[in-house]
Design a protein around this motif. Structure first.
Motif: not given
Lengths: 155, 633
Positions: A23-27, A62, B304, B322-326, B342
Motif C-alpha cells: 500500500e506504500q506504493e499507492l501513489i 489520495v 518516488k 513517500i509512504e503513499g498517503k495524503r 516509516y
C-alpha cells in the motif's frame, strides 16, 4: 483501442510484480493507472483498493488530494497554460482568456467533441520564454493572445 | 567502462584516463583541429527546438565531411534562458545565443570548416559590444557557479563525463579518509545552510540524524520544487544528476543510513529520465548500491514521484507522500531526524543543498566559507524572471545586492519601463521596493526586510504590475494548495483572499486593511506548518511597501498600474484617433462605434467606446496603430 480487460490486466501486473501489492506504493500505482486509463474513475479506484486490501476511501483521499490525478476523462489534446509567477506577470491570464473564448469552454473543462481540455499548471521551468502554453508535450513560448488562434488551428 | 571500481586509486586512475574529456573543453584554444559543440538541453532551450539543432548540426557535419572534426552533444542548462537556445563551442569558447535550426549549416560551414566566428549569433553586452566568450558576458561576470558547476559543461547522460569533472571523488575521500564525524564536522564548518528556503544549518541537521539511535535510517532528496517561478533544482538534476547521488551517499555514510529516496515532481520527465540513467550507471560502476568501491558501505537510491501538491515540499508532508498517503504535514517535534520516514530517523535536504556538498569536501570548508557573508556562506542560485531583460538561472555569492542582480546581471527592465518591486521567496516571501535594492542577499537581511530567501524565485515587477493583484495571485496559489488540515490556513487565507478580491473589484473599504493585517498575524502565529505560517507574507509586505496602491483601489476606486480590470475604463481620445477602425473590427463585443467627430490629424471620423458593452479586454489598445495610442485606460 484496448479492451477494459487488457487495461485492468496491465494494471494488475504492475501492482503485483513491481509493487508487491504494497500500500506504500499507492501513489506510484495511481500514476500508472492514470497512464493506462487516461484518468481515475471510481471503478479503477475501487479496483486498486481491492488489490491492496485497503478501504476505497483511502484511495479516494489520495486521488482527491493531489492535483496531478484526475477523476474526469481528458480531451485528446490538453492545452495547459502556465500560471507560474513569471508567466502571470507577462500576461498568461490574458492567454487563458483567449483560449477559453476560442474553444467556448472554461478552464478545467473539455470540449463536447472530446478534442481539447483546458488546464492551468504552475511553472514548467521555461520562465525565459514566458508566457508559455503547452499542448500535450509541445511547448509554445513568448506567445501573445493574438497567436493563440493560429496555434490551436494546428490541431 | 563496465569494470567495477573497487578502490580510491582505481577511481583516480579512471579520472586520469578520462579527464581530457573536460580539459580539452576548458583549455582555451583557437583554431583547434577538433571542435566540441555543446547544445543546451534545459527545458527552456528544449522548447525552442534544441534537440532539432543537435540533429541538424550532426547532419551538416556529415554533409560537409567534417564528422571526425566535430562532436555534438547535449548538455545541462547554461542558465541564460532568455537568449536560448544556447550553443557553446569548445575549445575556443565561442558562445552563441538564440540559435535557430536554420543557422546550423552556417555554424558547421563557417565556424568548424573555416574557423570563422558568426558575428550576429554572438551576444551583445549592455554597452552594445559583441562578445565571444561566456566569461565576458555581463550576465555571467558576477556569477560564481558552484552548485551549477557542471551544468552546461558535462553531458549528464554519461558517467565518464561526470568522473572527468571529479565526480565521486568527494565520496571516495569520505569513505577512505574520513570518519562519519569528520564529514559532519566539515559540512558544519562550511556554514552551509539549507537552500530550500528556511536556511537551517545542514551540518547540524546531519548531526541530529547521526545522533538518533536506530539500525535503520533514511536520506531523502527533496526535489518537489513547487515555487511557481523557480526551476534551479530541475536544472541541477537535468544537468548534473551524479552530484546529487554522490552527496546523498556521503550523507548516508555520515549519518549511518543505507537507503535514500529522491522525491521528485512527476512534471519533470527529463530530470526523472536523467536520474534513472545516472543511478543505473553509478550502480554498474560500483559507485552506488551494495559495497561501494569495495568498502563494505552500501547505499541504494530509489525515485518516488510527487503528484502535484505544493505542501509536499514541507518535510513531514513529503515523508507522508513517500509512504503513499495524503501529503499532510504533522506538528514538529518530533523532527524527521528523530522520527521520519516509516518512523525511522531521516535526513531531508533540498537538491541545491546536495549539489554543494562534493565541492565542500573536495575544496575544504574554509574555501566555501570564504565565499558569501559570515552567516550565509557560499552561493545561491536564483531563477531571475518577470520584467527583466536577461532572465534565467543565476548563481551568485551571498551578500551581493539586489541591484547588482537586477541591473548588472539581469540587464535591467525591458521596454524602458520603471522598476517597481522584486519578489523573492515565492508564495512564502514578500515584495521589496526601490529603496531596498541595496539590501545584501542573504538569509537574515531578507527576513529583516519582510521577505525571505525561499527556494530562489526572483520575480522582477515594473510599473504596469499592480501590487494588490500580485498579492492576490500568491494568495490564490496558497489557498489552492492549502492541504486543509488546520483551520487558520484553510479558512483564514480564504477570508484574506475574499477581501483582496473585493478590493480589486472596487468594493473594498478602509477597514478591510485592518482586517487583512489582523488575519495575517493570526495565521502567522497559529498555522500548523510553514506553508500556512508564511502564506500571509506577500500581503503583509505589499501592505507595508505599497499601502498607497491599496488605498487608491479602495478610496479612489482606481488601479494606479492600470491592471485591475474592474477599475479600468477604456476611452478613445478623439484628437488622437486616426479613424482607421482597426479597434472596432477587433472588438469582441462590438462596443466600439464611429462618431461624427474627426480627429486633429485624421480624415476619417473618430471612434468611441460604449462603456456598457466594453469587457475591458484591451484588444483595441494592442491593435491601435496611432502613435501615441489613441485609446487610454
Amino acid at each position: 483501442m484496448r479492451t477494459n480487460e487488457e487495461m485492468f490486466n496491465e494494471l494488475d501486473r504492475f501492482i503485483e510484480q513491481e509493487c508487491n501489492c504494497d500500500e506504500q506504493e499507492l501513489i506510484a500505482i495511481l500514476h500508472r493507472a492514470q497512464e493506462i486509463f487516461g484518468y481515475l474513475p471510481m471503478v479503477v479506484q475501487a479496483h486498486v483498493a481491492r488489490k491492496l486490501g485497503i478501504n476505497v476511501s483511502k484511495v479516494y483521499g489520495v486521488v482527491s488530494f493531489y492535483s496531478f490525478f484526475s477523476m474526469e476523462p481528458k480531451g485528446e489534446y490538453v492545452i495547459s497554460i502556465c500560471m507560474g509567477t513569471a508567466c502571470f506577470v507577462r500576461g498568461s491570464d490574458k492567454i487563458l482568456e483567449r483560449v477559453e473564448q476560442i474553444l467556448g469552454i472554461k478552464n478545467g473543462q473539455t470540449t463536447a467533441d472530446g478534442k481539447f481540455t483546458i488546464t492551468t499548471l504552475r511553472c514548467v521551468g521555461a520562465c525565459g520564454l514566458a508566457p508559455v502554453l503547452q499542448i500535450n508535450d509541445k511547448t509554445y513560448g513568448n506567445i501573445t493572445p493574438e497567436d493563440v488562434e493560429s496555434i490551436i488551428a494546428q490541431y | 567502462m563496465c569494470t567495477k571500481i573497487t578502490s580510491k586509486e582505481q577511481l583516480l586512475t579512471m579520472y586520469d584516463n578520462v579527464k581530457e574529456l573536460i580539459e580539452k573543453r576548458t583549455t582555451l584554444q583557437e583554431k583547434p583541429e577538433k571542435y566540441h559543440i555543446s547544445v543546451c538541453g534545459g527545458t527552456g532551450c528544449m522548447s525552442s527546438k534544441s534537440e532539432e539543432i543537435v540533429k541538424s548540426l550532426k547532419h551538416w557535419a556529415k554533409e560537409y565531411g567534417v564528422e571526425d572534426k566535430v562532436e555534438v552533444a547535449i548538455t545541462g542548462c547554461f542558465g541564460f534562458c532568455e537568449r536560448g537556445p544556447i550553443v557553446k563551442i569548445f575549445p575556443d569558447h565561442t558562445f552563441y545565443t538564440k540559435v535557430t535550426v536554420e543557422e546550423t549549416e552556417r555554424i558547421i560551414r563557417r565556424h568548424v570548416c573555416s574557423h570563422d566566428v558568426i558575428n550576429h549569433l554572438l551576444y551583445k553586452n549592455n554597452n552594445g559590444e559583441r562578445v565571444f566568450t561566456q566569461e565576458n558576458i555581463d550576465f555571467y561576470k558576477k556569477q560564481n557557479r558552484i552548485a551549477l558547476r557542471n551544468c552546461g559543461l558535462i553531458n549528464p547522460e554519461e558517467i565518464a563525463e561526470s568522473i572527468a569533472a571529479k565526480g565521486y571523488q568527494a565520496l571516495a575521500t569520505a569513505l577512505f579518509d574520513m570518519t562519519p564525524d569528520q564529514v559532519i564536522e566539515v559540512v558544519t564548518a562550511s556554514g552551509l545552510r539549507g537552500r530550500g528556503g528556511a536556511g537551517f544549518p545542514t551540518g547540524l541537521k546531519w548531526k541530529f540524524a547521526k545522533n538518533a539511535k536506530s539500525k535503520k535510517k533514511y536520506v531523502i532528496c527533496n526535489a518537489d520544487e513547487g515555487d511557481p517561478g523557480a526551476f534551479m533544482d530541475r536544472s541541477i538534476l537535468e544537468g548534473d544528476p551524479h552530484s546529487v547521488l554522490e552527496s546523498m551517499a556521503i550523507c548516508g555514510y555520515a549519518i549511518g543510513a543505507d537507503e535514500g529516496y529522491i522525491y521528485i515532481r512527476a512534471e519533470y520527465p527529463l530530470a526523472i529520465k536523467r536520474l534513472r540513467i545516472a543511478i543505473k550507471q553509478a550502480t554498474e560502476m560500483g559507485l552506488l548500491g551494495d559495497n561501494i568501491m569495495g568498502t563494505g558501505f552500501s547505499f541504494n537510491i530509489k525515485i518516488k514521484y510527487g503528484a502535484g501538491a505544493f505542501v509536499c515540499g514541507e518535510e513531514t508532508a513529503l515523508i507522508h507522500s513517500i509512504e503513499g498517503k495524503r501529503g499532510e504535514p504533522t506538528l514538529k517535534p518530533p523532527f524527521p531526524a528523530e522520527k521520519g520516514l516509516y518512523g525511522k530517523p531521516t535526513n531531508v535536504n533540498n537538491v541545491e543543498t546536495w549539489a554543494n556538498i562534493p565541492y565542500i569536501l573536495l575544496n575544504g570548508a574554509s574555501n566555501f566559507a570564504s565565499i558569501g557573508t559570515e552567516k550565509s556562506t557560499g552561493t545561491k542560485v536564483f531563477a531571475l524572471a518577470g520584467k527583466i531583460n536577461n532572465g534565467g538561472l543565476v548563481e551568485v555569492p551571498m551578500g551581493i545586492t539586489l541591484r547588482e542582480i537586477i541591473y548588472d546581471i539581469g540587464g535591467g527592465i525591458p521596454n524602458g519601463k520603471k522598476f517597481k518591486a522584486v519578489q523573492t521567496g515565492g508564495p512564502s516571501g514578500g515584495c521589496l521596493s526601490e529603496k531596498d535594492l541595496d539590501t545584501p542577499v542573504d538569509y537574515d537581511s531578507l527576513v529583516a526586510k519582510g521577505s525571505m530567501m525561499g527556494s530562489g524565485g526572483m520575480i522582477v515587477l515594473d510599473e504596469d504590475d499592480c501590487m494588490v493583484n500580485i498579492a492576490k495571485f500568491y494568495l490564490e496559489f496558497t489557498v489552492e494548495e492549502s492541504c486543509g488540515k488546520c483551520t487558520p490556513c484553510r479558512i483564514g487565507n480564504m477570508r484574506m483572499l475574499e477581501i483582496l478580491n473585493r478590493i480589486t473589484e472596487g468594493k473594498g473599504e478602509m477597514h478591510d486593511l485592518f482586517e487583512l493585517e489582523n488575519l495575517a498575524t493570526t495565521i502567522q502565529s497559529s498555522a500548523l506548518c510553514a506553508l500556512g505560517q508564511s502564506a500571509p507574507n506577500p500581503v503583509l509586505s505589499t501592505l507595508k511597501e505599497f499601502r498607497d496602491e491599496y488605498v487608491a483601489h479602495i478610496v479612489d476606486k482606481k488601479c494606479p498600474a492600470g491592471s485591475c480590470r474592474s477599475l479600468l475604463n477604456y476611452e478613445i481620445v478623439t484628437d488622437l484617433c486616426l479613424g482607421c477602425g482597426l479597434c472596432a473590427r477587433n472588438c469582441p463585443t462590438n462596443a466600439i462605434y464611429r462618431t461624427d467627430k474627426t480627429g486633429a490629424n485624421a480624415r476619417l471620423n473618430a471612434y468611441a467606446i460604449n462603456p456598457d458593452k466594453c469587457v475591458k479586454c484591451g484588444a483595441c489598445v494592442s491593435k491601435c496603430p496611432a502613435k501615441p495610442k489613441a485609446i487610454k485606460k
